[in-house]
Design a protein around this motif. Structure first.
Motif, PDB file in Angstrom:
ATOM      1  N   LEU A   1       0.825  -1.212   0.000  1.00 55.47           N
ATOM      2  CA  LEU A   1       0.000   0.000   0.000  1.00 55.47           C
ATOM      3  C   LEU A   1       0.858   1.262   0.000  1.00 55.47           C
ATOM      4  O   LEU A   1       0.529   2.245  -0.661  1.00 55.47           O
ATOM      5  CB  LEU A   1      -0.947   0.009   1.204  1.00 55.47           C
ATOM      6  CG  LEU A   1      -2.157  -0.922   1.094  1.00 55.47           C
ATOM      7  CD1 LEU A   1      -2.957  -0.899   2.393  1.00 55.47           C
ATOM      8  CD2 LEU A   1      -3.050  -0.505  -0.065  1.00 55.47           C
TER       9      LEU A   1
ATOM     10  N   ALA B   1      -8.548   3.672 -10.190  1.00 52.42           N
ATOM     11  CA  ALA B   1      -7.372   3.708  -9.322  1.00 52.42           C
ATOM     12  C   ALA B   1      -7.653   3.072  -7.971  1.00 52.42           C
ATOM     13  O   ALA B   1      -6.740   2.580  -7.300  1.00 52.42           O
ATOM     14  CB  ALA B   1      -6.903   5.151  -9.126  1.00 52.42           C
ATOM     15  N   VAL B   2      -8.927   3.089  -7.563  1.00 54.83           N
ATOM     16  CA  VAL B   2      -9.264   2.546  -6.250  1.00 54.83           C
ATOM     17  C   VAL B   2      -9.466   1.026  -6.297  1.00 54.83           C
ATOM     18  O   VAL B   2      -9.353   0.354  -5.286  1.00 54.83           O
ATOM     19  CB  VAL B   2     -10.513   3.263  -5.685  1.00 54.83           C
ATOM     20  CG1 VAL B   2     -10.984   2.641  -4.402  1.00 54.83           C
ATOM     21  CG2 VAL B   2     -10.204   4.730  -5.453  1.00 54.83           C
TER      22      VAL B   2
ATOM     23  N   TYR C   1       1.706   1.768  -3.452  1.00 57.62           N
ATOM     24  CA  TYR C   1       0.592   2.110  -4.334  1.00 57.62           C
ATOM     25  C   TYR C   1       0.093   3.537  -4.101  1.00 57.62           C
ATOM     26  O   TYR C   1      -0.341   4.214  -5.023  1.00 57.62           O
ATOM     27  CB  TYR C   1      -0.554   1.116  -4.137  1.00 57.62           C
ATOM     28  CG  TYR C   1      -1.626   1.269  -5.197  1.00 57.62           C
ATOM     29  CD1 TYR C   1      -1.417   0.784  -6.480  1.00 57.62           C
ATOM     30  CD2 TYR C   1      -2.811   1.932  -4.923  1.00 57.62           C
ATOM     31  CE1 TYR C   1      -2.363   0.950  -7.460  1.00 57.62           C
ATOM     32  CE2 TYR C   1      -3.768   2.113  -5.904  1.00 57.62           C
ATOM     33  CZ  TYR C   1      -3.545   1.612  -7.169  1.00 57.62           C
ATOM     34  OH  TYR C   1      -4.479   1.789  -8.154  1.00 57.62           O
ATOM     35  N   GLN C   2       0.127   3.965  -2.838  1.00 59.97           N
ATOM     36  CA  GLN C   2      -0.466   5.263  -2.517  1.00 59.97           C
ATOM     37  C   GLN C   2       0.384   6.438  -2.972  1.00 59.97           C
ATOM     38  O   GLN C   2      -0.132   7.541  -3.145  1.00 59.97           O
ATOM     39  CB  GLN C   2      -0.698   5.370  -1.006  1.00 59.97           C
ATOM     40  CG  GLN C   2      -1.836   4.490  -0.529  1.00 59.97           C
ATOM     41  CD  GLN C   2      -1.917   4.469   0.976  1.00 59.97           C
ATOM     42  OE1 GLN C   2      -0.945   4.753   1.667  1.00 59.97           O
ATOM     43  NE2 GLN C   2      -3.083   4.125   1.496  1.00 59.97           N
ATOM     44  N   ASP C   3       1.659   6.214  -3.140  1.00 58.10           N
ATOM     45  CA  ASP C   3       2.547   7.347  -3.416  1.00 58.10           C
ATOM     46  C   ASP C   3       2.242   8.047  -4.729  1.00 58.10           C
ATOM     47  O   ASP C   3       1.940   7.430  -5.735  1.00 58.10           O
ATOM     48  CB  ASP C   3       4.000   6.884  -3.434  1.00 58.10           C
ATOM     49  CG  ASP C   3       4.874   7.949  -4.043  1.00 58.10           C
ATOM     50  OD1 ASP C   3       4.943   9.018  -3.442  1.00 58.10           O
ATOM     51  OD2 ASP C   3       5.435   7.729  -5.133  1.00 58.10           O
ATOM     52  N   MET C   4       2.323   9.352  -4.686  1.00 63.10           N
ATOM     53  CA  MET C   4       2.181  10.139  -5.901  1.00 63.10           C
ATOM     54  C   MET C   4       3.384  11.067  -6.048  1.00 63.10           C
ATOM     55  O   MET C   4       3.932  11.255  -7.141  1.00 63.10           O
ATOM     56  CB  MET C   4       0.875  10.938  -5.809  1.00 63.10           C
ATOM     57  CG  MET C   4       0.505  11.731  -7.026  1.00 63.10           C
ATOM     58  SD  MET C   4       1.257  13.359  -7.099  1.00 63.10           S
ATOM     59  CE  MET C   4       0.273  14.286  -5.972  1.00 63.10           C
ATOM     60  N   MET C   5       3.811  11.617  -4.897  1.00 61.03           N
ATOM     61  CA  MET C   5       4.850  12.646  -4.873  1.00 61.03           C
ATOM     62  C   MET C   5       6.182  12.187  -5.436  1.00 61.03           C
ATOM     63  O   MET C   5       6.815  12.892  -6.203  1.00 61.03           O
ATOM     64  CB  MET C   5       5.114  13.036  -3.416  1.00 61.03           C
ATOM     65  CG  MET C   5       4.410  14.242  -2.922  1.00 61.03           C
ATOM     66  SD  MET C   5       3.680  15.213  -4.172  1.00 61.03           S
ATOM     67  CE  MET C   5       5.094  16.094  -4.755  1.00 61.03           C
TER      68      MET C   5
ATOM     69  N   VAL D   1      -7.028  -1.201  -4.508  1.00 61.46           N
ATOM     70  CA  VAL D   1      -7.130  -1.008  -3.062  1.00 61.46           C
ATOM     71  C   VAL D   1      -8.322  -1.782  -2.511  1.00 61.46           C
ATOM     72  O   VAL D   1      -8.234  -2.437  -1.471  1.00 61.46           O
ATOM     73  CB  VAL D   1      -7.269   0.494  -2.725  1.00 61.46           C
ATOM     74  CG1 VAL D   1      -7.453   0.693  -1.237  1.00 61.46           C
ATOM     75  CG2 VAL D   1      -6.064   1.255  -3.216  1.00 61.46           C
TER      76      VAL D   1
ATOM     77  N   THR E   1      -1.415   7.036  -9.622  1.00 58.82           N
ATOM     78  CA  THR E   1      -1.675   8.220  -8.800  1.00 58.82           C
ATOM     79  C   THR E   1      -1.098   9.472  -9.437  1.00 58.82           C
ATOM     80  O   THR E   1      -1.768  10.503  -9.516  1.00 58.82           O
ATOM     81  CB  THR E   1      -1.050   8.025  -7.413  1.00 58.82           C
ATOM     82  OG1 THR E   1       0.260   7.499  -7.582  1.00 58.82           O
ATOM     83  CG2 THR E   1      -1.868   7.086  -6.568  1.00 58.82           C
TER      84      THR E   1
END
Lengths: 293, 284
Positions: free
Chosen positions: B212, B258-259, B215-219, B262, B234
């Motif tokens: 996770l 995108a979800v 997967y969550q990273d965007m920056m 998850v 993301t």
């Protein structure tokens, strides 16, 4: 040291080396950067100009820094107060072991594991002036008389990002408090009922004291997680309008990657880190105290 | 008589609790519902007033047009996301789990300091390593490769996994370890053959969470990767929607896609997510 313990280093060293390279060294490097003058021209140069505390002084003299510091605190305190309050309320409300309750509790965790980028875009849509459901719902409920331009003025944009962030953070508070609640022996409540305690007395004299360590941990971690929040706001407002939602994290990012003044960004990040470090130190002290108990 | 009265109020309390819970539940998940239902609308029905709470003419047009656009390769970005998350997961688990064991079982010099460093790392703001690593990655030549976001994600996932697993290993009685050693296992065998199977639960949490994190990273991808064909979902969604602005129904369709991973993880790994949240957070 016993001979057999030496082998333990082999387990720890790889992870430690990795973190040393990409975490501990960067932390030190950040400190070095912050006392130099590094911009896009001097980024990869061998010799960099030493400016000592110049970047920090520049930060403290900058209106934008104080604006970002103020925003960071408003955002953090606003988010935590509601995340925690609502999370606590929901944890108590959903404290029942039935299938339907378990199901609802589980589904409510999804906002927490969703990528923040998606939540941010969702809330950007929700608070949109035209077609946004926030305005429609509040108009229907009579809370506002005419559509509000949520993301177009500083104050309302701050409210919007806080609401978005609250939504993402509630599950964290709720789950931690739920598991704390599950650990409270039911006998405590039973004997309190025999003594004639009402629902509020039970809450303040049993629930809250029993959950003390969970509550402390949640508030400290909540502070840390919210204080360093970045993506949510970066995507929702980009720090605007007119820097109305610019937090220290966004200011640091803007200095570094938009104005390419890397050392200025590093100085701001360092200040942010020092604030968090103080809180973290407080937290580890607290954990240490509990371990000793 | 009085007893009946108490029972009656208790029963009524239960009903009130149930209805309040359902209402709160609906409010909490409304944004999720809105994400999904808006993705089934057309741009015209998104702006209709009063708003359509249930899409009157549900359609997958937004998905189709979003997938067919040529400015950004969505399927490719899903592959990137999976690659980045998978590598983050593998590297983090391989490094963090043995370290957690080492720090839980052996008397090492500077152990407390190391644990403290990992604890502090968990609290560091992302932005804090973003700038120095930008320069470091450029110098070592992994800027604008998958490695940059992967290694950065690992700096988040390793401290978390380590702290999590350490609590787990501390909970396993030392005698079990010692028994294995007496039976002729060395430290590594006892770790892989005895400790790992016993902490399968914790391992699952570690796998789920490090995935996770990835997967969550965007920056990280946005900052370290300039080539948009290497961006995860993301970063793609931020760039397509956030920067240029597209039709909302398509933005929501992209968001829903995108979800999906998850949600899948959530459905199959729900138990471990709760455990990870509680174990990892409370004892840090």
């Amino acid at each position: 040291m016993r001979r057999s313990d030496k082998v333990g280093y082999w387990f720890v060293v790889p992870a430690f080396l990795f973190m040393a390279m990409f975490m501990f060294y960067p932390v030190i490097y950040n400190g070095i950067l912050s006392v130099q003058h590094v911009d896009v021209m001097t980024l990869l140069a061998e010799e960099k100009e030493f400016v000592f505390l110049g970047n920090y002084l520049k930060a403290f003299q900058d209106k934008m820094f104080w604006n970002a510091l103020k925003n960071t605190f408003i955002f953090t305190i606003g988010s935590i107060a509601f995340q925690f309050g609502i999370g606590f309320f929901l944890a108590v409300l959903f404290n029942r072991e039935s299938r339907s309750f378990k199901f609802m509790r589980a589904v409510m965790m999804v906002p927490y594991i969703m990528p923040a980028t998606v939540s941010a875009i969702l809330f950007k849509f929700i608070f949109n002036v035209s077609g946004g459901i926030a305005n429609e719902a509040m108009l229907a409920l009579g809370l506002i008389k005419q559509p509000v331009e949520w993301l177009l003025t500083g104050k309302t944009a701050m409210i919007s990002v806080i609401i978005g962030n609250i939504w993402c953070g509630i599950p964290f508070n709720m789950i931690l408090l739920s598991s704390g609640l599950a650990g409270i022996p039911t006998e405590l409540y039973e004997s309190a009922i025999l003594d004639g305690a009402n629902i509020f007395q039970k809450f303040f004299y049993i629930t809250v004291p029993q959950l003390r360590s969970s509550i402390e941990a949640i508030l400290v971690l909540g502070f840390v997680y919210t204080f360093r929040c970045f993506e949510m706001i970066y995507v929702m407002t980009g720090g605007g309008p007119a820097n109305g939602t610019e937090l220290l994290t966004l200011l640091s990012y803007r200095s570094s990657f938009m104005e390419f003044n890397f050392s200025q960004g590093a100085a701001v990040a360092n200040i942010l880190f020092l604030i968090l470090f103080a809180v973290g130190l407080f937290y580890t002290k607290m954990l240490g105290r509990e371990d000793a108990e | 008589m009085r007893k009946n009265g108490v029972l009656f109020t208790q029963k009524r309390m239960k009903h009130i609790q149930s209805s309040a819970a359902v209402i709160c539940f609906l409010i909490m998940i409304f944004p999720l519902y809105w994400l999904f239902s808006s993705s089934l609308k057309t741009e015209a029905s998104i702006f209709s007033r009063p708003p359509e709470i249930f899409p009157l003419h549900p359609t997958f047009d937004a998905y189709v047009s979003q997938l067919q656009q040529v400015t950004f390769d969505i399927m490719g970005s899903f592959k990137n996301s999976l690659l980045i998350s998978f590598c983050t997961m593998v590297i983090s688990v391989v490094l963090a789990v043995p370290a957690a064991y080492g720090l839980a079982r052996f008397r090492l010099k500077g152990k407390n300091l190391i644990v403290f460093l990992f604890l502090v790392s968990q609290m560091l703001p992302q932005i804090f390593t973003l700038i120095p690593n930008f320069i470091i990655f450029k110098k070592i030549g992994i800027y604008n490769t998958y490695w940059a976001p992967i290694l950065s994600n690992c700096t988040l996932a390793i401290p978390f996994s380590l702290m999590m697993m350490r609590t787990f290993f501390v909970g396993i009685p030392r005698e079990i370890d010692e028994a294995a050693r007496i039976d002729g296992c060395n430290a590594f065998q006892s770790f892989t053959r005895v400790m790992l199977p016993m902490s399968a639960n914790g391992l699952a949490v570690t796998f789920v969470f490090s995935f996770l994190f990835g997967y969550q990273d965007m920056m990280y991808s946005l900052t370290y990767v300039t080539d948009s064909s290497m961006w995860p979902v993301t970063t793609g969604i931020y760039n397509v929607v956030g920067r240029y602005g597209i039709e909302w129904c398509r933005a929501m369709a992209f968001g829903c896609m995108a979800v999906v991973p998850v949600i899948l993880i959530f459905v199959f790994m729900q138990k471990y997510i709760v455990q990870g949240l509680t174990a990892g957070a409370v004892k840090g």
